[in-house]
Motif scaffolding. Structure first.
Motif, PDB file in Angstrom:
ATOM      1  N   ASN A 124       0.911  -1.047   0.201  1.00 49.98           N
ATOM      2  CA  ASN A 124       0.341  -0.079   0.031  1.00 49.98           C
ATOM      3  C   ASN A 124       0.837   1.245  -0.381  1.00 49.98           C
ATOM      4  O   ASN A 124       1.677   1.307   1.289  1.00 49.98           O
ATOM      5  CB  ASN A 124      -1.495  -0.196   0.925  1.00 49.98           C
ATOM      6  CG  ASN A 124      -1.838  -1.264   1.472  1.00 49.98           C
ATOM      7  OD1 ASN A 124      -2.440  -1.787   0.363  1.00 49.98           O
ATOM      8  ND2 ASN A 124      -1.704  -1.350   2.366  1.00 49.98           N
ATOM      9  N   THR A 127       0.905   5.570   0.511  1.00 48.78           N
ATOM     10  CA  THR A 127      -0.309   6.569   0.544  1.00 48.78           C
ATOM     11  C   THR A 127       0.829   8.383   0.305  1.00 48.78           C
ATOM     12  O   THR A 127       1.195   8.206   1.208  1.00 48.78           O
ATOM     13  CB  THR A 127      -0.894   6.538   2.042  1.00 48.78           C
ATOM     14  OG1 THR A 127      -1.387   5.100   1.967  1.00 48.78           O
ATOM     15  CG2 THR A 127      -1.972   7.599   1.480  1.00 48.78           C
ATOM     16  N   ASP A 167      -3.926  10.367  -1.375  1.00 48.57           N
ATOM     17  CA  ASP A 167      -4.492   8.599  -2.662  1.00 48.57           C
ATOM     18  C   ASP A 167      -3.528   7.626  -1.653  1.00 48.57           C
ATOM     19  O   ASP A 167      -2.526   7.374  -2.038  1.00 48.57           O
ATOM     20  CB  ASP A 167      -4.052   9.374  -3.795  1.00 48.57           C
ATOM     21  CG  ASP A 167      -4.365   8.457  -4.632  1.00 48.57           C
ATOM     22  OD1 ASP A 167      -4.425   7.418  -4.543  1.00 48.57           O
ATOM     23  OD2 ASP A 167      -3.892   8.918  -5.811  1.00 48.57           O
ATOM     24  N   ARG A 188      -2.794   4.032  -2.809  1.00 47.57           N
ATOM     25  CA  ARG A 188      -2.798   2.740  -3.842  1.00 47.57           C
ATOM     26  C   ARG A 188      -2.605   1.543  -3.208  1.00 47.57           C
ATOM     27  O   ARG A 188      -1.568   1.407  -2.642  1.00 47.57           O
ATOM     28  CB  ARG A 188      -1.548   3.404  -4.995  1.00 47.57           C
ATOM     29  CG  ARG A 188      -2.023   2.464  -6.094  1.00 47.57           C
ATOM     30  CD  ARG A 188      -1.296   2.708  -6.631  1.00 47.57           C
ATOM     31  NE  ARG A 188       0.679   2.447  -6.863  1.00 47.57           N
ATOM     32  CZ  ARG A 188       1.253   3.289  -6.493  1.00 47.57           C
ATOM     33  NH1 ARG A 188       1.683   4.374  -6.599  1.00 47.57           N
ATOM     34  NH2 ARG A 188       2.635   3.057  -5.777  1.00 47.57           N
ATOM     35  N   ARG A 189      -3.197   0.384  -3.630  1.00 46.64           N
ATOM     36  CA  ARG A 189      -3.129  -1.364  -2.731  1.00 46.64           C
ATOM     37  C   ARG A 189      -2.976  -2.143  -4.359  1.00 46.64           C
ATOM     38  O   ARG A 189      -3.961  -1.468  -5.300  1.00 46.64           O
ATOM     39  CB  ARG A 189      -3.818  -1.725  -1.861  1.00 46.64           C
ATOM     40  CG  ARG A 189      -4.485  -0.457  -1.128  1.00 46.64           C
ATOM     41  CD  ARG A 189      -5.262  -0.460  -0.272  1.00 46.64           C
ATOM     42  NE  ARG A 189      -6.920  -0.378  -0.838  1.00 46.64           N
ATOM     43  CZ  ARG A 189      -7.498   0.698  -0.465  1.00 46.64           C
ATOM     44  NH1 ARG A 189      -7.430   1.410   0.311  1.00 46.64           N
ATOM     45  NH2 ARG A 189      -9.418   0.641  -1.127  1.00 46.64           N
ATOM     46  N   GLU A 212      -4.856  -3.776  -9.031  1.00 48.06           N
ATOM     47  CA  GLU A 212      -4.454  -1.758  -7.978  1.00 48.06           C
ATOM     48  C   GLU A 212      -6.031  -1.070  -7.917  1.00 48.06           C
ATOM     49  O   GLU A 212      -6.614  -2.025  -8.625  1.00 48.06           O
ATOM     50  CB  GLU A 212      -3.550  -1.639  -9.258  1.00 48.06           C
ATOM     51  CG  GLU A 212      -3.006  -0.359  -8.764  1.00 48.06           C
ATOM     52  CD  GLU A 212      -1.952   0.950  -8.673  1.00 48.06           C
ATOM     53  OE1 GLU A 212      -2.308   1.927  -9.715  1.00 48.06           O
ATOM     54  OE2 GLU A 212      -1.451  -0.004 -10.067  1.00 48.06           O
ATOM     55  N   ASN A 213      -6.357  -0.989  -6.677  1.00 51.76           N
ATOM     56  CA  ASN A 213      -7.102   0.130  -7.285  1.00 51.76           C
ATOM     57  C   ASN A 213      -7.046   1.139  -5.801  1.00 51.76           C
ATOM     58  O   ASN A 213      -5.516   0.892  -4.905  1.00 51.76           O
ATOM     59  CB  ASN A 213      -7.917  -0.643  -5.666  1.00 51.76           C
ATOM     60  CG  ASN A 213      -7.019  -1.314  -4.444  1.00 51.76           C
ATOM     61  OD1 ASN A 213      -8.172  -0.797  -3.467  1.00 51.76           O
ATOM     62  ND2 ASN A 213      -6.801  -2.557  -4.824  1.00 51.76           N
ATOM     63  N   HIS A 214      -7.684   2.266  -5.995  1.00 48.09           N
ATOM     64  CA  HIS A 214      -7.682   3.774  -5.334  1.00 48.09           C
ATOM     65  C   HIS A 214      -8.425   4.032  -4.066  1.00 48.09           C
ATOM     66  O   HIS A 214      -9.042   3.557  -4.102  1.00 48.09           O
ATOM     67  CB  HIS A 214      -7.175   4.641  -5.757  1.00 48.09           C
ATOM     68  CG  HIS A 214      -6.176   4.226  -7.124  1.00 48.09           C
ATOM     69  ND1 HIS A 214      -4.778   5.579  -7.320  1.00 48.09           N
ATOM     70  CD2 HIS A 214      -5.899   3.682  -8.319  1.00 48.09           C
ATOM     71  CE1 HIS A 214      -4.155   5.370  -7.696  1.00 48.09           C
ATOM     72  NE2 HIS A 214      -4.135   4.323  -8.334  1.00 48.09           N
ATOM     73  N   SER A 215      -8.170   4.711  -3.621  1.00 49.31           N
ATOM     74  CA  SER A 215      -8.659   5.299  -1.758  1.00 49.31           C
ATOM     75  C   SER A 215      -8.386   7.083  -2.262  1.00 49.31           C
ATOM     76  O   SER A 215      -7.742   6.726  -1.415  1.00 49.31           O
ATOM     77  CB  SER A 215      -9.060   4.441  -0.977  1.00 49.31           C
ATOM     78  OG  SER A 215     -10.170   5.200  -0.128  1.00 49.31           O
ATOM     79  N   LEU A 216      -9.396   7.629  -2.912  1.00 45.80           N
ATOM     80  CA  LEU A 216      -9.088   9.055  -2.521  1.00 45.80           C
ATOM     81  C   LEU A 216      -9.891   9.981  -1.668  1.00 45.80           C
ATOM     82  O   LEU A 216     -11.559   9.134  -1.337  1.00 45.80           O
ATOM     83  CB  LEU A 216      -8.923   9.481  -4.107  1.00 45.80           C
ATOM     84  CG  LEU A 216      -9.048   9.165  -5.189  1.00 45.80           C
ATOM     85  CD1 LEU A 216      -9.102  10.013  -6.613  1.00 45.80           C
ATOM     86  CD2 LEU A 216      -7.553   9.828  -5.083  1.00 45.80           C
ATOM     87  N   THR A 273     -13.711   5.023  -3.093  1.00 41.70           N
ATOM     88  CA  THR A 273     -13.038   3.653  -3.388  1.00 41.70           C
ATOM     89  C   THR A 273     -13.313   3.269  -4.279  1.00 41.70           C
ATOM     90  O   THR A 273     -14.714   2.516  -4.714  1.00 41.70           O
ATOM     91  CB  THR A 273     -13.209   3.110  -1.653  1.00 41.70           C
ATOM     92  OG1 THR A 273     -12.888   4.560  -1.099  1.00 41.70           O
ATOM     93  CG2 THR A 273     -11.987   2.382  -1.545  1.00 41.70           C
TER      94      THR A 273
END
Length: 899
Positions: free
Chosen positions: A655, A657, A683, A685-686, A708-712, A742
């Motif tokens: 992860n 960040t 932001d 990114r995982r 790959e996925n994001h959480s803003l 997310t």
């Protein structure tokens, strides 16, 4: 988004740089002798508004920075036994020296008046008498009324919206961050004033070298040697109720101590008073609140968004003792011993109705559930601290031991899409924890050498039983037909060691600190799932067994950069980490590893201008490679409602960040105005994304897939407060707006979940009338949840709004007589549902003024409201909840000071 942030920062600093001017010089008397402590103020001509101010030092020197668009300003100088001076000067940078004429005045009568708020350098002092009301008894009662200071329900003290880093009494840190006991039990009559120490660096040898943006609180008592404390004894009937609080305390020049015993069954949550709320500086070492790794849980009844006293069905005993003494003649070395013990039993009951959104595999459906819980907590903690905090050296060693003996129970009646079922759940969870933290700073010629060491060992054992086995309807779990119960065993053994050394070089306000260190952590996980059948336990096989060793070794090197002068404060760290992570599972012959070098800089800069303003920016990059809870490969029954099912093929989580923020702050003690604005963006990114699989009965298997996925996240907030002396009113308003976006999965359907939450708050207190005082807090919230997916069924948009207010009014019809009324209101609204929950309390108090003893009769929950109703939304559900509350009750209490 990056363009927006850059534009915002350019505009931000352009505003700061506009028309900033500095006037400096020296103030002397007519004989040329320097005048210390003279005040120099800058004001706009013809206006009663101070732009900036300064105080001369022991050499008579002053420096004032101000901002205005006016071509000219008034400079005013005042000093004791000197004639005031006023000059109109140009709005420009300049150096001006002044001589003051002596002025002798014959004074027939002298009346001393203490200012409510005074400021000197980085210290702001509040006279407690200016803010208290007739009904206030403790320090916390008054601090809630002070502008710029906020006291949360858990006891945390915030200054300008941020948590403090230290809490002192007469300059000594007895409680080591666990200051809730003193805050709630120190009589206000023992306190002379409350001091806020801005930009407080608690390590004395670093005070001119390593800056801090955090504030501390110092409680200055009226006497240098004080024996005081607070006590309460309360009883009630039907059923038998009790509430006992006994907190004697002593504050001397060489030693301090506090002993605290509190017990009640009236819903007061006293057991958290000893939690560490202020953590000081990293150079003091590492201190954490010891807690259990609670992987396994029974199903829990929901808790409402209400003051705890409305719903907590408890029976608690909390005992603590804190002791501090100087052990050398110079009073540089301190020994502190802290200990506490908690025995707590809590009952909770709730009904929930959950509507699940449709997916490509299942249509929408509903699950209803009645849950009755019993939670049993037994925990003990002991701590021993040796400290030397002097200008020529620092040493601190903290040794702590914690033991938990916790147990939870649940009885659940569940109706899902298939059938009604009853479950009986129990968990036993003992935990042992040991920690030792060492930090020392030794001066070496013109340099400083700092060595830090932290060692921790924790052993968690958890056993979850669920019966009958027919209660479980989890995909992949097939209990034996004749099995009586399912048992999940889990054991975690964790060892952690962090060691580092650095050396500090200082020159012209700059301090450079190169550092090397090693962070090491290893965790052994062992778990097994079994059936209980015919007097013996039968295992489910390798799929439900785990035997994992997870090790992280991170050697690193970093350079810290710090700078401080009258206007600027900067601290930054530039570490390079070599991350070496390994997960070994011999049961499945699986071995995973990560070997990666990362650069994780962090920067904070603050600029102070025009005496009352501060502006700051911060940014950091952080990499996290997961923990053991996302690295095992088997199944674990973490709750009777679901299984965590990991995949041996998945890599170790990674992860990254990135976050940035800015803050503008204004605090003017002269005009009693406090103001702050904040913005934050991050932001994350995982490489792994959670993929819950839920069946039509509402049971879930939680697994992860490689993607790959994001959480803003971005949010901004503002708060402004002012104290109005003429009306004896402290008022503030606040606003916040937070948005998260997310990437998510549900039943293999990908979607994006967006959540926006807004909150507007107002609070004020008034003590203007001699016969009445009022405290009022209110907030309005609105939440919007939006899901968007290529799968039509997962598209949804739901909103929820809420209104909460707390009113406390006290009336004083006669001397020493007080009538109190409180009103808590919590409303929840949606397009189709509206729930209103009101609670009223009434009290009468007689004060025996000569002995300072209060006799109180209080009737709580007058309307005898028995349930709390609310409505909530999440990314995949809409739920209605009904929680059982405490019934109407009457208490008689005697309250007193120990001296």
């Amino acid at each position: 988004m990056k363009r927006k942030i850059s534009l915002f920062l350019m505009l931000f600093f352009s505003i700061l740089a506009f028309s900033q001017k500095t006037v400096s010089g020296k103030i002397t008397d007519e004989d040329g002798v320097a005048i210390p402590s003279a005040s120099v103020t800058i004001e706009e001509p013809g206006k009663d508004a101070i732009l900036a101010y300064g105080i001369t030092n022991s050499k008579g020197e002053y420096k004032v920075t101000f901002t205005t668009a006016e071509p000219n300003v008034d400079l005013k100088v005042k000093a004791f036994n000197q004639k005031p001076l006023t000059r109109q000067i140009n709005n420009s940078d300049q150096n001006l020296n002044f001589k003051l004429d002596s002025e002798a005045t014959e004074i027939k009568e002298v009346q001393l008046k203490t200012k409510m708020i005074t400021a000197r350098g980085d210290t702001i002092s509040y006279d407690l008498k200016a803010f208290d009301s007739k009904n206030d008894r403790t320090l916390a009662d008054v601090m809630r009324k002070i502008p710029g200071i906020e006291v949360n329900t858990d006891g945390t003290i915030l200054y300008q919206g941020n948590a403090i880093n230290k809490f002192y009494v007469n300059g000594k840190d007895l409680m080591e961050g666990g200051y809730g006991t003193i805050n709630n039990s120190l009589p206000k009559d023992a306190v002379q004033k409350v001091e806020v120490l801005e930009n407080h660096q608690p390590v004395k040898i670093l005070q001119d070298k390593v800056p801090s943006d955090a504030a501390a609180i110092n409680i200055k008592l009226k006497n240098s040697v004080t024996m005081t404390g607070r006590g309460e004894v309360g009883v009630g009937l039907d059923p038998l109720l009790w509430n006992i609080k006994l907190t004697p305390m002593f504050f001397g020049q060489k030693s301090q101590w506090v002993v605290n015993y509190k017990t009640n069954n009236v819903g007061e949550q006293v057991e958290n008073e000893g939690n560490i709320l202020a953590f000081g500086s990293r150079f003091e070492g590492r201190r954490v609140n010891a807690s259990q790794n609670d992987w396994l849980n029974v199903e829990n009844a929901n808790t409402p968004n209400l003051p705890v006293k409305r719903y907590l069905m408890n029976s608690v005993h909390y005992l603590s003792a804190n002791y501090l003494t100087n052990i050398d003649k110079k009073k540089e070395w301190e020994l502190k011993a802290n200990a506490n013990y908690t025995n707590n039993s809590v009952e909770r009951e709730a009904y929930s109705q959950t509507d699940y959104f449709a997916t490509s595999q299942f249509p929408a459906f509903r699950v209803t559930q009645n849950t009755a819980n019993n939670f049993y907590t037994n925990k003990a903690k002991g701590e021993l601290i040796f400290t030397k905090n002097a200008k020529k050296g620092f040493f601190k060693n903290t040794t702590s031991f914690s033991q938990f003996w916790n147990a939870d129970r649940a009885i659940v009646e569940r109706t899902d899409a298939f059938t009604a079922r009853n479950g009986y759940e129990a968990i036993e969870a003992p935990t042992t924890s040991f920690q030792n933290s060492l930090s020392t700073i030794v001066p070496w010629k013109e340099k400083m050498v700092n060595v830090l060491s932290f060692i921790s060992y924790q052993n968690d054992k958890q056993v979850l039983d669920v019966s009958p086995t027919s209660y479980l309807n989890i995909p992949g779990l097939n209990p034996g037909i004749y099995a009586d119960a399912v048992r999940q065993n889990l054991r975690l053994k964790t060892f952690e060691a962090n060691h580092s050394a650095n050396i500090g070089f200082s020159t012209k306000g700059w301090t450079f600190t190169p550092e090397v260190g090693l962070n090491f952590k290893t965790t052994n996980l062992r778990s097994v799932l079994t059936d209980f059948q015919e007097g013996r336990y039968l295992g489910y096989g390798v799929a439900f067994d785990n035997d994992l060793k997870y090790t992280t070794a991170t050697p690193y090197g970093s350079v810290g950069v710090n700078f401080k002068n009258d206007s600027w404060m900067l601290y930054a760290n530039f570490p390079v980490n070599s991350n070496n992570i390994k997960a070994e599972d011999p049961l499945r012959n699986v071995s995973k590893s990560v070997n990666q070098v990362t650069f994780e800089p962090s920067v904070f800069a603050q600029y102070s201008f025009a005496s009352f303003w501060k502006a700051s920016v911060n940014a950091n990059v952080n990499n996290n490679f997961g923990e053991v809870n996302t690295a095992y490969s088997g199944f674990i029954l973490t709750s009777p409602n679901g299984i965590n099912a990991m995949d041996a093929a998945n890599p170790i989580p990674q992860n990254n960040t990135k976050s940035a923020g800015t803050r503008l702050e204004y605090r003017n003690p002269l005009n009693n105005i406090f103001f702050n604005v904040n913005y934050r963006f991050s932001d994350a990114r995982r490489n792994l994304i959670s993929n819950p699989t839920r069946n039509a009965a509402g049971y879930t298997i939680l697994s992860y897939r490689e993607l790959e996925n994001h959480s803003l996240n971005n949010g901004y907030s503002a708060e402004v407060g002012k104290y109005f002396p003429k009306f004896k009113t402290n008022a503030s308003i606040s606003y916040s707006n937070n948005t998260s976006k997310t990437d998510a999965f549900l039943n293999n359907d990908a979607y994006t979940s967006k959540n926006n939450g807004q909150s507007f708050g107002i609070k004020f207190n008034n003590t203007y009338f001699s016969w009445m005082s009022i405290d009022y807090n209110a907030s309005i919230t609105r939440t919007m949840q939006t899901n968007k997916s290529a799968v039509t069924q997962l598209n949804s948009e739901n909103s929820r709004s809420g209104f909460t207010h707390n009113l406390g009014a006290f009336f004083y019809p006669l001397e020493n007589h007080t009538i109190g009324f409180s009103w808590d209101q919590v409303n929840t609204n949606s397009e189709e549902n509206n729930y209103r929950n009101a609670f009223y309390d009434l009290s009468y108090q007689f004060t025996w003024a000569k002995k300072k003893i209060d006799f109180e009769l209080k009737w709580m929950n007058i309307a005898n409201r028995k349930v709390f109703e609310t409505y909530d939304i999440s990314s995949s559900t809409i739920s209605y909840t009904r929680v059982m509350l405490r019934p109407s009750q009457v208490m008689f209490t005697v309250k007193f000071n120990f001296k």
